[in-house]
Write a protein that holds these residues in place. Structure first.
Motif, PDB file in Angstrom:
ATOM      1  N   ALA A   1       0.833  -1.202   0.000  1.00  0.00           N
ATOM      2  CA  ALA A   1       0.000   0.000   0.000  1.00  0.00           C
ATOM      3  C   ALA A   1       0.868   1.253   0.000  1.00  0.00           C
ATOM      4  CB  ALA A   1      -0.927  -0.019   1.219  1.00  0.00           C
ATOM      5  N   LYS A   2       1.952   1.216   0.762  1.00  0.00           N
ATOM      6  CA  LYS A   2       2.845   2.373   0.844  1.00  0.00           C
ATOM      7  C   LYS A   2       3.531   2.643  -0.493  1.00  0.00           C
ATOM      8  CE  LYS A   2       6.302   4.243   4.028  1.00  0.00           C
ATOM      9  NZ  LYS A   2       7.164   3.931   5.198  1.00  0.00           N
ATOM     10  N   ALA A   3       3.825   1.570  -1.238  1.00  0.00           N
ATOM     11  CA  ALA A   3       4.472   1.720  -2.545  1.00  0.00           C
ATOM     12  C   ALA A   3       3.520   2.241  -3.607  1.00  0.00           C
ATOM     13  CB  ALA A   3       5.054   0.381  -2.992  1.00  0.00           C
ATOM     14  N   GLY A   4       2.195   2.131  -3.378  1.00  0.00           N
ATOM     15  CA  GLY A   4       1.218   2.671  -4.326  1.00  0.00           C
ATOM     16  C   GLY A   4       0.276   1.655  -4.916  1.00  0.00           C
ATOM     17  N   TYR A   5       0.300   0.405  -4.419  1.00  0.00           N
ATOM     18  CA  TYR A   5      -0.615  -0.614  -4.931  1.00  0.00           C
ATOM     19  C   TYR A   5      -2.037  -0.328  -4.468  1.00  0.00           C
ATOM     20  CZ  TYR A   5       2.668  -4.002  -6.929  1.00  0.00           C
ATOM     21  OH  TYR A   5       3.582  -4.639  -7.725  1.00  0.00           O
ATOM     22  N   GLU A   6      -2.965  -0.375  -5.403  1.00  0.00           N
ATOM     23  CA  GLU A   6      -4.387  -0.315  -5.060  1.00  0.00           C
ATOM     24  C   GLU A   6      -4.785  -1.608  -4.353  1.00  0.00           C
ATOM     25  OE1 GLU A   6      -8.447  -1.498  -5.901  1.00  0.00           O
ATOM     26  OE2 GLU A   6      -6.775  -2.143  -7.194  1.00  0.00           O
ATOM     27  N   LYS A   7      -5.814  -1.565  -3.487  1.00  0.00           N
ATOM     28  CA  LYS A   7      -6.152  -2.706  -2.618  1.00  0.00           C
ATOM     29  C   LYS A   7      -6.364  -3.997  -3.394  1.00  0.00           C
ATOM     30  CE  LYS A   7      -8.307  -0.058   1.114  1.00  0.00           C
ATOM     31  NZ  LYS A   7      -9.562   0.193   1.870  1.00  0.00           N
TER      32      LYS A   7
ATOM     33  N   GLY B   1      -4.017  -7.387  -3.440  1.00  0.00           N
ATOM     34  CA  GLY B   1      -4.567  -8.697  -3.105  1.00  0.00           C
ATOM     35  C   GLY B   1      -4.382  -9.697  -4.226  1.00  0.00           C
ATOM     36  N   GLY B   2      -4.547  -9.240  -5.472  1.00  0.00           N
ATOM     37  CA  GLY B   2      -4.348 -10.129  -6.613  1.00  0.00           C
ATOM     38  C   GLY B   2      -2.923 -10.628  -6.706  1.00  0.00           C
ATOM     39  N   LEU B   3      -1.948  -9.738  -6.447  1.00  0.00           N
ATOM     40  CA  LEU B   3      -0.544 -10.148  -6.482  1.00  0.00           C
ATOM     41  C   LEU B   3      -0.234 -11.142  -5.365  1.00  0.00           C
ATOM     42  CD1 LEU B   3       2.301  -9.896  -7.620  1.00  0.00           C
ATOM     43  CD2 LEU B   3       2.657  -7.897  -6.160  1.00  0.00           C
ATOM     44  N   LEU B   4      -0.771 -10.903  -4.164  1.00  0.00           N
ATOM     45  CA  LEU B   4      -0.548 -11.817  -3.044  1.00  0.00           C
ATOM     46  C   LEU B   4      -1.134 -13.199  -3.340  1.00  0.00           C
ATOM     47  CD1 LEU B   4      -1.361  -9.400  -0.083  1.00  0.00           C
ATOM     48  CD2 LEU B   4       0.877 -10.376  -0.613  1.00  0.00           C
ATOM     49  N   ALA B   5      -2.351 -13.216  -3.906  1.00  0.00           N
ATOM     50  CA  ALA B   5      -2.994 -14.495  -4.230  1.00  0.00           C
ATOM     51  C   ALA B   5      -2.228 -15.223  -5.329  1.00  0.00           C
ATOM     52  CB  ALA B   5      -4.439 -14.264  -4.659  1.00  0.00           C
ATOM     53  N   ALA B   6      -1.737 -14.470  -6.325  1.00  0.00           N
ATOM     54  CA  ALA B   6      -0.962 -15.091  -7.405  1.00  0.00           C
ATOM     55  C   ALA B   6       0.321 -15.709  -6.860  1.00  0.00           C
ATOM     56  CB  ALA B   6      -0.637 -14.055  -8.482  1.00  0.00           C
ATOM     57  N   GLY B   7       0.976 -15.003  -5.931  1.00  0.00           N
ATOM     58  CA  GLY B   7       2.165 -15.563  -5.302  1.00  0.00           C
ATOM     59  C   GLY B   7       1.838 -16.821  -4.518  1.00  0.00           C
ATOM     60  N   GLY B   8       0.711 -16.798  -3.798  1.00  0.00           N
ATOM     61  CA  GLY B   8       0.290 -17.985  -3.063  1.00  0.00           C
ATOM     62  C   GLY B   8       0.009 -19.155  -3.977  1.00  0.00           C
ATOM     63  N   LEU B   9      -0.571 -18.867  -5.142  1.00  0.00           N
ATOM     64  CA  LEU B   9      -0.845 -19.931  -6.113  1.00  0.00           C
ATOM     65  C   LEU B   9       0.449 -20.604  -6.564  1.00  0.00           C
ATOM     66  CD1 LEU B   9      -3.111 -21.213  -7.916  1.00  0.00           C
ATOM     67  CD2 LEU B   9      -2.392 -19.608  -9.678  1.00  0.00           C
ATOM     68  N   GLY B  10       1.511 -19.800  -6.671  1.00  0.00           N
ATOM     69  CA  GLY B  10       2.794 -20.359  -7.076  1.00  0.00           C
ATOM     70  C   GLY B  10       3.296 -21.433  -6.136  1.00  0.00           C
TER      71      GLY B  10
ATOM     72  N   TYR C   1       1.392   2.395 -12.216  1.00  0.00           N
ATOM     73  CA  TYR C   1       0.820   3.091 -11.067  1.00  0.00           C
ATOM     74  C   TYR C   1       1.727   4.201 -10.543  1.00  0.00           C
ATOM     75  CZ  TYR C   1      -2.429  -0.849 -10.915  1.00  0.00           C
ATOM     76  OH  TYR C   1      -3.379  -1.788 -11.228  1.00  0.00           O
ATOM     77  N   GLY C   2       2.887   4.408 -11.197  1.00  0.00           N
ATOM     78  CA  GLY C   2       3.813   5.435 -10.729  1.00  0.00           C
ATOM     79  C   GLY C   2       4.243   5.204  -9.297  1.00  0.00           C
ATOM     80  N   MET C   3       4.682   3.988  -9.022  1.00  0.00           N
ATOM     81  CA  MET C   3       4.938   3.593  -7.637  1.00  0.00           C
ATOM     82  C   MET C   3       6.172   4.275  -7.071  1.00  0.00           C
ATOM     83  SD  MET C   3       3.919  -0.392  -7.660  1.00  0.00           S
ATOM     84  CE  MET C   3       2.186  -0.820  -7.861  1.00  0.00           C
TER      85      MET C   3
ATOM     86  N   ALA D   1      -6.716 -12.896   0.597  1.00  0.00           N
ATOM     87  CA  ALA D   1      -5.944 -11.681   0.324  1.00  0.00           C
ATOM     88  C   ALA D   1      -6.821 -10.439   0.454  1.00  0.00           C
ATOM     89  CB  ALA D   1      -5.335 -11.761  -1.075  1.00  0.00           C
ATOM     90  N   ALA D   2      -8.072 -10.528  -0.012  1.00  0.00           N
ATOM     91  CA  ALA D   2      -8.997  -9.393   0.096  1.00  0.00           C
ATOM     92  C   ALA D   2      -9.300  -9.073   1.553  1.00  0.00           C
ATOM     93  CB  ALA D   2     -10.291  -9.701  -0.662  1.00  0.00           C
ATOM     94  N   ALA D   3      -9.354 -10.100   2.397  1.00  0.00           N
ATOM     95  CA  ALA D   3      -9.584  -9.860   3.822  1.00  0.00           C
ATOM     96  C   ALA D   3      -8.427  -9.090   4.445  1.00  0.00           C
ATOM     97  CB  ALA D   3      -9.777 -11.188   4.548  1.00  0.00           C
ATOM     98  N   ILE D   4      -7.212  -9.331   3.943  1.00  0.00           N
ATOM     99  CA  ILE D   4      -6.036  -8.621   4.459  1.00  0.00           C
ATOM    100  C   ILE D   4      -6.011  -7.176   3.962  1.00  0.00           C
ATOM    101  CG2 ILE D   4      -3.511  -8.533   4.397  1.00  0.00           C
ATOM    102  CD1 ILE D   4      -3.560 -11.604   4.159  1.00  0.00           C
ATOM    103  N   THR D   5      -6.288  -6.989   2.665  1.00  0.00           N
ATOM    104  CA  THR D   5      -6.158  -5.659   2.060  1.00  0.00           C
ATOM    105  C   THR D   5      -7.390  -4.783   2.245  1.00  0.00           C
ATOM    106  OG1 THR D   5      -7.030  -6.391  -0.091  1.00  0.00           O
ATOM    107  CG2 THR D   5      -4.661  -6.643   0.290  1.00  0.00           C
ATOM    108  N   GLY D   6      -8.528  -5.411   2.587  1.00  0.00           N
ATOM    109  CA  GLY D   6      -9.768  -4.652   2.668  1.00  0.00           C
ATOM    110  C   GLY D   6     -10.396  -4.414   1.310  1.00  0.00           C
ATOM    111  N   GLY D   7      -9.942  -5.134   0.284  1.00  0.00           N
ATOM    112  CA  GLY D   7     -10.484  -4.977  -1.060  1.00  0.00           C
ATOM    113  C   GLY D   7     -11.734  -5.802  -1.277  1.00  0.00           C
TER     114      GLY D   7
END
Length: 661
Positions: A261-267, A271-280, A332-334, A535-541
């Motif tokens: 979130a601090k780097a500029g990721y939208e919620k 969450g999508g990136l976290l879930a994709a990493g978990g899928l790996g 996102y201009g992070m 992931a959505a539960a963590i990010t609030g998305g």
């Protein structure tokens, strides 16, 4: 426990079941049974145990633990009931009955005695109840439908009809042979899955998970893409030994999301990136999830060959995520995100280097010629020994004999080694009962010949087209995966759908890997998209927007399996399926197919992200999609069209970027 923690627990429980939180004597008894289960399987890995005894004992102990740990309903949670104790004792008696019957028991499978019938029916009911407690009703409905098909096949329309089997024949096949409950799936669960679960627990309780996350943050920090890269790298390091998508998502997400979130990721994107990493985690060596062990057993190949086949697809999957992260930073201009104080990467590596040694020791033992069972046994021993190098990681506490105010039972349960043995057994339960339940499905398929019927129907609908057959198969696997866990969907489709691809000339190992990857895709597909929901539960998305984002991150890599089946050279991505075949392979062809597929992933990533060097317009997005499809599906003139389209978009965007700057 706050609301977010409650949600995360709910998602983990959806995957692993809602278990009791026991105390006192009940906790001690259940813990001792779990430890005994782990010790039994570690012993069986070293000494020869008869097949029938091994499989029946495994199922019996698993069912007993499930009924002691998982309540009949949520309102009965956290307290053992008399019926749970009765349910837990019955499987142990059934296992003793089978063992005492000896060869006479298995020889009368076509004409079972009344007692055989009653105990067989009871075991089937107990398995269905156990899988309901750990995974919900869906698997129960699916398995029941297969059993009904076996009993009443003569009432089904053509081409599904068969002569039908009476209850005695069905129970004898499922209960008294090695073709039903105690078939391939339970064999893999009893000999490999449980051992890898124990190994993962040893790494977890020795602090390897925390080290891998800290190492990733130290290695990848300092740039706008640092946090995203950290998620990708830590998912690989943490997920490889665990093989659990939801657990990896939750573990990394709770640490990494504030920085995303601090780097500029939208919620939703975070969450999508976290879930994709978990899928790996499910497709990454050295564990690959439970289905990988089943691939080795179905194909009668070495597990090392399965790991070999997974190497390039795993690299392409994580390369796709890294490309997505790089695009995110520009899209996102992070900003750079200052990480919390974590020690330098070299300091961490010097202090906890032995965790890497434990992680790769399995592969090392396999390369030395040991079987997968012996390799994971020795790797577990290595993990135990190396954990003792430091007091803060030791599974055997340095102060074990020191006086303590706690009771002896509490001190015993707090020992890291005991926790690891207990955790390894408990972590196997959900997969093990799924394998036993899937054995009923596989038994139905082998008894009725459903697999051959189904493959003929698929080929007929596809008019003999390999492309259409592959698409239909992918859809079937995906739809089945929406209802049942990854392991179960692979087992079902391996015996039902794989023959269609094999009939059309696809090598058997390529067909099974194709099915495996599309079974894994169900992990991020609603309504069972547990990793994105967690992931959505963590990010609030929003859970469904997060799921769409996870699709965006993972879909380019999940087009890769089509290369396995559509291009004769595509098996190069699987390194020809074995070490022996690889020795005779043309490495230039393997490199070329890998390179063209990687460019296809780049094109797909740009199309799905809407960004390459700069934002893409509608025409550029269309050209990128065409390039990705052409390079992955490899139809006539596909490479020319793919490279041409990608080069045009790249040059056009480079000119626009140069003009802008």
């Amino acid at each position: 426990m706050n609301d977010i923690e409650k949600k995360l627990e709910e998602y983990i429980e959806q995957e692993e079941g809602a278990s009791h939180r026991l105390k006192g004597l009940a906790l001690l008894v259940v813990s001792l049974l779990a430890v005994a289960m782990s010790l039994f399987h570690l012993y069986a890995a070293y000494e020869i145990v008869p097949t029938q005894l091994m499989r029946s004992a495994h199922v019996a102990i698993v069912l007993s633990l499930v009924f002691l740990l998982f309540p009949l309903a949520k309102r009965f949670r956290d307290r053992l009931r008399w019926w749970d104790i009765c349910f837990a004792l019955i499987p142990l008696y059934i296992a003793w009955y089978m063992y005492a019957g000896g060869d006479d028991f298995t020889d009368r499978n076509t004409m079972p005695l009344p007692m055989d019938m009653w105990l067989g029916i009871l075991l089937i009911v107990l398995i269905l109840e156990a899988v309901r407690r750990t995974g919900g009703w869906v698997m129960v409905y699916v398995t029941s439908a297969f059993l009904i098909y076996a009993l009443f096949g003569e009432y089904f329309p053509q081409p599904w009809t068969h002569k039908g089997y009476d209850l005695g024949r069905l129970v004898g096949h499922m209960f008294m042979t090695l073709e039903g409950i105690f078939g391939v799936a339970v064999d893999v669960s009893a000999t490999l899955i449980v051992l890898f679960s124990i190994f993962g627990a040893f790494l977890q309780f020795s602090g390897a998970g925390k080290f891998f996350i800290d190492f990733s943050f130290s290695a990848m920090g300092g740039r706008p893409t640092g946090v995203g890269r950290t998620v990708v790298l830590s998912s690989f390091l943490l997920g490889g030994p665990s093989g659990s998508g939801v657990a990896t998502t939750v573990t990394i997400g709770t640490v990494a999301y504030p920085m995303l979130a601090k780097a500029g990721y939208e919620k939703n994107a975070a969450g999508g990136l976290l879930a994709a990493g978990g899928l790996g985690a499910i497709i990454s060596p050295p564990v690959l999830g439970a289905a990988a062990f089943l691939i080795a057993e179905f194909l009668k190949i070495s597990y090392l060959d399965v790991l070999l086949m997974a190497c390039i697809p795993t690299i392409l999957f994580y390369a796709s995520l890294f490309i997505m992260v790089e695009i995110d930073a520009r899209k996102y201009g992070m900003r750079e995100a200052s990480f919390e104080a974590v020690e330098g990467v070299w300091v961490l590596a010097a202090r906890y280097w032995f965790h890497f040694f434990s992680l790769i020791s399995i592969i090392a033992f396999m390369l030395l010629g040991f079987s997968p069972t012996m390799s994971v046994l020795y790797a577990t021993m290595v993990s135990l020994i190396t954990s003792c190098f430091r007091s803060d990681t030791s599974l055997i506490p340095y102060d074990l004999l020191k006086a303590d105010h706690r009771s002896w039972s509490q001190r015993f349960l707090d020992i890291g080694l005991i926790k690891a043995l207990q955790g390894g057994a408990v972590g196997t339960l959900g997969v093990a009962v799924t394998c036993a339940c899937a054995g009923l499905i596989v038994g139905t398929v082998t008894l009725t010949g459903l697999g051959l019927k189904f493959s003929g129907i698929v080929i007929e609908y596809a008019a003999g087209s390999l492309l259409l057959t592959a698409i239909y198969t992918a859809l079937i696997v995906w739809v089945v995966g929406l209802a049942v866990p990854v392991t179960a969907s692979y087992i079902i489709c391996a015996v039902v759908a794989a023959p269609a691809l094999i009939k059309l000339g696809v090598p058997d190992f390529a067909a099974h890997m194709f099915i495996f990857y599309y079974a894994v895709l169900s992990e991020v597909s609603p309504p069972t998209a547990l990793s994105p929901f967690a992931a959505a539960a963590i990010t609030g998305g929003d859970p469904y927007k997060t799921t769409l984002q996870s699709w965006k991150y993972t879909l380019p890599a999940f087009l890769v399996p089509f290369v396995f089946v559509l291009d004769p050279q595509g098996v190069g991505l699987l390194l020809m399926g074995s070490l022996k075949a690889l020795a005779d392979a043309n490495f230039i062809d393997i490199g070329w197919i890998t390179l063209t597929t990687a460019f296809g992933i780049v094109a797909m990533s740009g199309a799905f992200q809407g960004w390459l060097l700069v934002a893409v317009n509608s025409l550029e997005r269309l050209l990128l999609l065409i390039a990705g499809i052409a390079l992955v599906f490899r139809f006539d003139y596909g490479l020319m069209i793919g490279f041409g389209s990608l080069a045009f978009v790249f040059v056009w965007q480079w000119l626009r970027l140069r003009q802008r700057t």
